[in-house]
Write a protein that holds these residues in place. Sequence first.
Motif, PDB file in Angstrom:
ATOM      1  N   TYR A 123       0.833  -1.206   0.000  1.00 55.52           N
ATOM      2  CA  TYR A 123       0.000   0.000   0.000  1.00 55.52           C
ATOM      3  C   TYR A 123       0.864   1.250   0.000  1.00 55.52           C
ATOM      4  CZ  TYR A 123       0.831   1.620   4.807  1.00 55.52           C
ATOM      5  OH  TYR A 123       1.400   2.146   5.946  1.00 55.52           O
ATOM      6  N   GLN A 124       0.229   2.388  -0.330  1.00 54.20           N
ATOM      7  CA  GLN A 124       0.914   3.681  -0.322  1.00 54.20           C
ATOM      8  C   GLN A 124       0.744   4.320   1.050  1.00 54.20           C
ATOM      9  OE1 GLN A 124       2.525   4.692  -3.249  1.00 54.20           O
ATOM     10  NE2 GLN A 124       3.507   6.246  -1.982  1.00 54.20           N
ATOM     11  N   LYS A 125       1.842   4.606   1.695  1.00 50.63           N
ATOM     12  CA  LYS A 125       1.806   5.157   3.046  1.00 50.63           C
ATOM     13  C   LYS A 125       1.095   6.506   3.074  1.00 50.63           C
ATOM     14  CE  LYS A 125       4.878   5.162   7.042  1.00 50.63           C
ATOM     15  NZ  LYS A 125       6.277   4.968   7.499  1.00 50.63           N
ATOM     16  N   ILE A 126       0.286   6.742   4.127  1.00 52.20           N
ATOM     17  CA  ILE A 126      -0.441   7.991   4.303  1.00 52.20           C
ATOM     18  C   ILE A 126       0.424   8.973   5.086  1.00 52.20           C
ATOM     19  CG2 ILE A 126      -2.512   9.054   5.307  1.00 52.20           C
ATOM     20  CD1 ILE A 126      -3.888   6.354   4.963  1.00 52.20           C
ATOM     21  N   GLN A 127       0.395  10.241   4.683  1.00 49.11           N
ATOM     22  CA  GLN A 127       1.255  11.247   5.321  1.00 49.11           C
ATOM     23  C   GLN A 127       0.945  11.434   6.800  1.00 49.11           C
ATOM     24  OE1 GLN A 127       1.045  14.834   2.981  1.00 49.11           O
ATOM     25  NE2 GLN A 127       2.591  14.121   1.532  1.00 49.11           N
ATOM     26  N   ASN A 128      -0.347  11.449   7.150  1.00 49.97           N
ATOM     27  CA  ASN A 128      -0.720  11.563   8.559  1.00 49.97           C
ATOM     28  C   ASN A 128      -0.441  10.223   9.251  1.00 49.97           C
ATOM     29  OD1 ASN A 128      -2.322  11.451  11.039  1.00 49.97           O
ATOM     30  ND2 ASN A 128      -3.316  13.319  10.332  1.00 49.97           N
ATOM     31  N   LYS A 129       0.553  10.203  10.130  1.00 49.17           N
ATOM     32  CA  LYS A 129       0.995   8.931  10.716  1.00 49.17           C
ATOM     33  C   LYS A 129      -0.078   8.268  11.574  1.00 49.17           C
ATOM     34  CE  LYS A 129       3.327  11.085  14.711  1.00 49.17           C
ATOM     35  NZ  LYS A 129       4.617  11.228  15.428  1.00 49.17           N
ATOM     36  N   TYR A 130      -1.001   9.058  12.106  1.00 48.18           N
ATOM     37  CA  TYR A 130      -2.056   8.495  12.947  1.00 48.18           C
ATOM     38  C   TYR A 130      -3.115   7.798  12.090  1.00 48.18           C
ATOM     39  CZ  TYR A 130       0.215  11.525  16.327  1.00 48.18           C
ATOM     40  OH  TYR A 130       1.159  12.140  17.127  1.00 48.18           O
ATOM     41  N   PHE A 131      -3.474   8.427  10.991  1.00 52.53           N
ATOM     42  CA  PHE A 131      -4.411   7.781  10.074  1.00 52.53           C
ATOM     43  C   PHE A 131      -3.743   6.607   9.365  1.00 52.53           C
ATOM     44  CE2 PHE A 131      -6.856  11.780  10.395  1.00 52.53           C
ATOM     45  CZ  PHE A 131      -8.093  11.232  10.667  1.00 52.53           C
ATOM     46  N   ILE A 134       2.516  -3.613   3.982  1.00 48.05           N
ATOM     47  CA  ILE A 134       3.888  -3.160   3.793  1.00 48.05           C
ATOM     48  C   ILE A 134       3.863  -2.031   2.755  1.00 48.05           C
ATOM     49  CG2 ILE A 134       5.115  -5.226   4.488  1.00 48.05           C
ATOM     50  CD1 ILE A 134       5.127  -6.166   1.651  1.00 48.05           C
ATOM     51  N   SER A 135       4.594  -0.975   3.013  1.00 47.62           N
ATOM     52  CA  SER A 135       4.601   0.164   2.104  1.00 47.62           C
ATOM     53  C   SER A 135       5.343  -0.188   0.821  1.00 47.62           C
ATOM     54  CB  SER A 135       5.255   1.379   2.763  1.00 47.62           C
ATOM     55  OG  SER A 135       6.639   1.152   2.943  1.00 47.62           O
ATOM     56  N   THR A 136       5.097   0.577  -0.225  1.00 50.32           N
ATOM     57  CA  THR A 136       5.742   0.318  -1.510  1.00 50.32           C
ATOM     58  C   THR A 136       7.268   0.367  -1.383  1.00 50.32           C
ATOM     59  OG1 THR A 136       5.427   2.678  -2.004  1.00 50.32           O
ATOM     60  CG2 THR A 136       3.828   1.132  -2.917  1.00 50.32           C
ATOM     61  N   LYS A 137       7.770   1.252  -0.529  1.00 47.22           N
ATOM     62  CA  LYS A 137       9.214   1.411  -0.390  1.00 47.22           C
ATOM     63  C   LYS A 137       9.882   0.198   0.261  1.00 47.22           C
ATOM     64  CE  LYS A 137       9.404   6.475  -0.261  1.00 47.22           C
ATOM     65  NZ  LYS A 137       9.833   7.668   0.521  1.00 47.22           N
ATOM     66  N   GLU A 138       9.163  -0.444   1.199  1.00 46.10           N
ATOM     67  CA  GLU A 138       9.766  -1.559   1.923  1.00 46.10           C
ATOM     68  C   GLU A 138       9.371  -2.921   1.354  1.00 46.10           C
ATOM     69  OE1 GLU A 138       8.334  -1.358   5.953  1.00 46.10           O
ATOM     70  OE2 GLU A 138       6.235  -1.379   5.327  1.00 46.10           O
ATOM     71  N   SER A 139       8.483  -2.937   0.360  1.00 48.95           N
ATOM     72  CA  SER A 139       7.913  -4.199  -0.127  1.00 48.95           C
ATOM     73  C   SER A 139       8.946  -5.164  -0.698  1.00 48.95           C
ATOM     74  CB  SER A 139       6.836  -3.917  -1.180  1.00 48.95           C
ATOM     75  OG  SER A 139       7.360  -3.209  -2.276  1.00 48.95           O
ATOM     76  N   LYS A 199      12.188  -5.495  -0.215  1.00 45.10           N
ATOM     77  CA  LYS A 199      13.089  -6.050   0.796  1.00 45.10           C
ATOM     78  C   LYS A 199      12.375  -7.099   1.646  1.00 45.10           C
ATOM     79  CE  LYS A 199      15.963  -4.645   4.739  1.00 45.10           C
ATOM     80  NZ  LYS A 199      16.411  -3.490   5.585  1.00 45.10           N
ATOM     81  N   ILE A 200      11.166  -6.782   2.103  1.00 52.94           N
ATOM     82  CA  ILE A 200      10.418  -7.705   2.969  1.00 52.94           C
ATOM     83  C   ILE A 200      10.030  -8.979   2.224  1.00 52.94           C
ATOM     84  CG2 ILE A 200       8.221  -8.029   4.197  1.00 52.94           C
ATOM     85  CD1 ILE A 200       8.421  -5.121   5.090  1.00 52.94           C
ATOM     86  N   LEU A 201       9.557  -8.827   0.986  1.00 47.67           N
ATOM     87  CA  LEU A 201       9.113  -9.994   0.221  1.00 47.67           C
ATOM     88  C   LEU A 201      10.284 -10.866  -0.218  1.00 47.67           C
ATOM     89  CD1 LEU A 201       6.261  -8.392  -1.894  1.00 47.67           C
ATOM     90  CD2 LEU A 201       6.077  -9.759   0.180  1.00 47.67           C
ATOM     91  N   LYS A 202      11.410 -10.251  -0.478  1.00 47.59           N
ATOM     92  CA  LYS A 202      12.607 -11.026  -0.813  1.00 47.59           C
ATOM     93  C   LYS A 202      13.026 -11.879   0.383  1.00 47.59           C
ATOM     94  CE  LYS A 202      17.424 -10.622  -2.290  1.00 47.59           C
ATOM     95  NZ  LYS A 202      18.554  -9.685  -2.607  1.00 47.59           N
ATOM     96  N   ALA A 203      12.989 -11.270   1.573  1.00 48.82           N
ATOM     97  CA  ALA A 203      13.353 -11.996   2.799  1.00 48.82           C
ATOM     98  C   ALA A 203      12.364 -13.128   3.072  1.00 48.82           C
ATOM     99  CB  ALA A 203      13.396 -11.032   3.982  1.00 48.82           C
ATOM    100  N   ALA A 204      11.075 -12.859   2.859  1.00 54.39           N
ATOM    101  CA  ALA A 204      10.046 -13.889   3.066  1.00 54.39           C
ATOM    102  C   ALA A 204      10.247 -15.050   2.110  1.00 54.39           C
ATOM    103  CB  ALA A 204       8.663 -13.276   2.875  1.00 54.39           C
ATOM    104  N   ASN A 205      10.601 -14.740   0.878  1.00 51.75           N
ATOM    105  CA  ASN A 205      10.814 -15.779  -0.125  1.00 51.75           C
ATOM    106  C   ASN A 205      12.037 -16.623   0.206  1.00 51.75           C
ATOM    107  OD1 ASN A 205      10.143 -17.080  -2.640  1.00 51.75           O
ATOM    108  ND2 ASN A 205      11.874 -16.022  -3.575  1.00 51.75           N
ATOM    109  N   GLU A 206      13.089 -15.963   0.633  1.00 54.17           N
ATOM    110  CA  GLU A 206      14.330 -16.671   0.965  1.00 54.17           C
ATOM    111  C   GLU A 206      14.164 -17.554   2.194  1.00 54.17           C
ATOM    112  OE1 GLU A 206      17.168 -13.543   1.311  1.00 54.17           O
ATOM    113  OE2 GLU A 206      17.542 -13.428  -0.874  1.00 54.17           O
TER     114      GLU A 206
END
Length: 304
Positions: free
Chosen positions: A141-149, A165-170, A172-179
Amino acid sequence: MQLVVYILVYPLLWLISRLPFKVIYFISDGVYALLYYVIGYRKKVVRNNLALVFPEKSKEERLAIEKKFYKHMCDMFLEMIKTMGISKNEIQKRFTVTNIEVLHDLEAKGINTMLMLPHYASWEWVLSLNLQIKSKGYGIYQKIQNKYFDKMIRDIRSKFNTQLISTKESRKILKAANESKELSMVGIISDQSPMVSRAKYWTEFMGITVPAHVGGEEICKHNNFVPVYLKVEKLKRGYYQGTFKVLFDDPTIVPDYKITDAFLKETEKSILEAPEYYFWTHKRWKHKDKVPKKFQKELKAVKS
């Protein structure tokens, strides 16, 4: 300021989420009247999109689609809020699947999947699929600027065991999950319009040349996630039905951008069947006149 806005808005959202669906849709009707007839929210964008995509339809036909779309959009917004208070049993009654065995068969073979879907019908309630599978569910998903929302959206969408998981971290996280050999299902909405400067691929969508997001395809090919299209249909107000279609059995051998093209073709089919359920407020075709010369030559070569 972000916290103040959150404190003021959250109690209202919580209250709405506890209301019965009859009241929810009564409110939706009121929001529709305000949004469409009084505010005219993005009406120009919607009309331009519909005229661009459906030039063969009369003005009256496009107007009918427009009004149905706004009613649906208001319903879906209220349904998203309702998700905060909906039970597991209730959401499974309202979002059903015709062929869940497609995912179960892939899971039995130890295959990870990339669930590709557009902004069509209901993408919020797709998260309830995690109640029917064994795979670890991820949602990009695309992270929302308001951290509370942003945290609120994370909480709502993780209610049925989906890890956002945000687009920026996706990657890295999915590569680790796959490995780590984790059995995973990743959900991604892939019909947005990317920035022209970052566009790697241009293609036709609804007959118009536009830049296409290829992030979902790249994750599939890099991690060997089988791409699956989820067709969502609106059966009636508050009830949706999903059907899975495997796009390719082995993404690693598919030529570049064929997964993206296959996804967009399925999206087109859904739109043509019931255009009122597509998210027409998005400026999906805003870059149609900015096709780089490099891509113009490639597109001409493909067409010839």
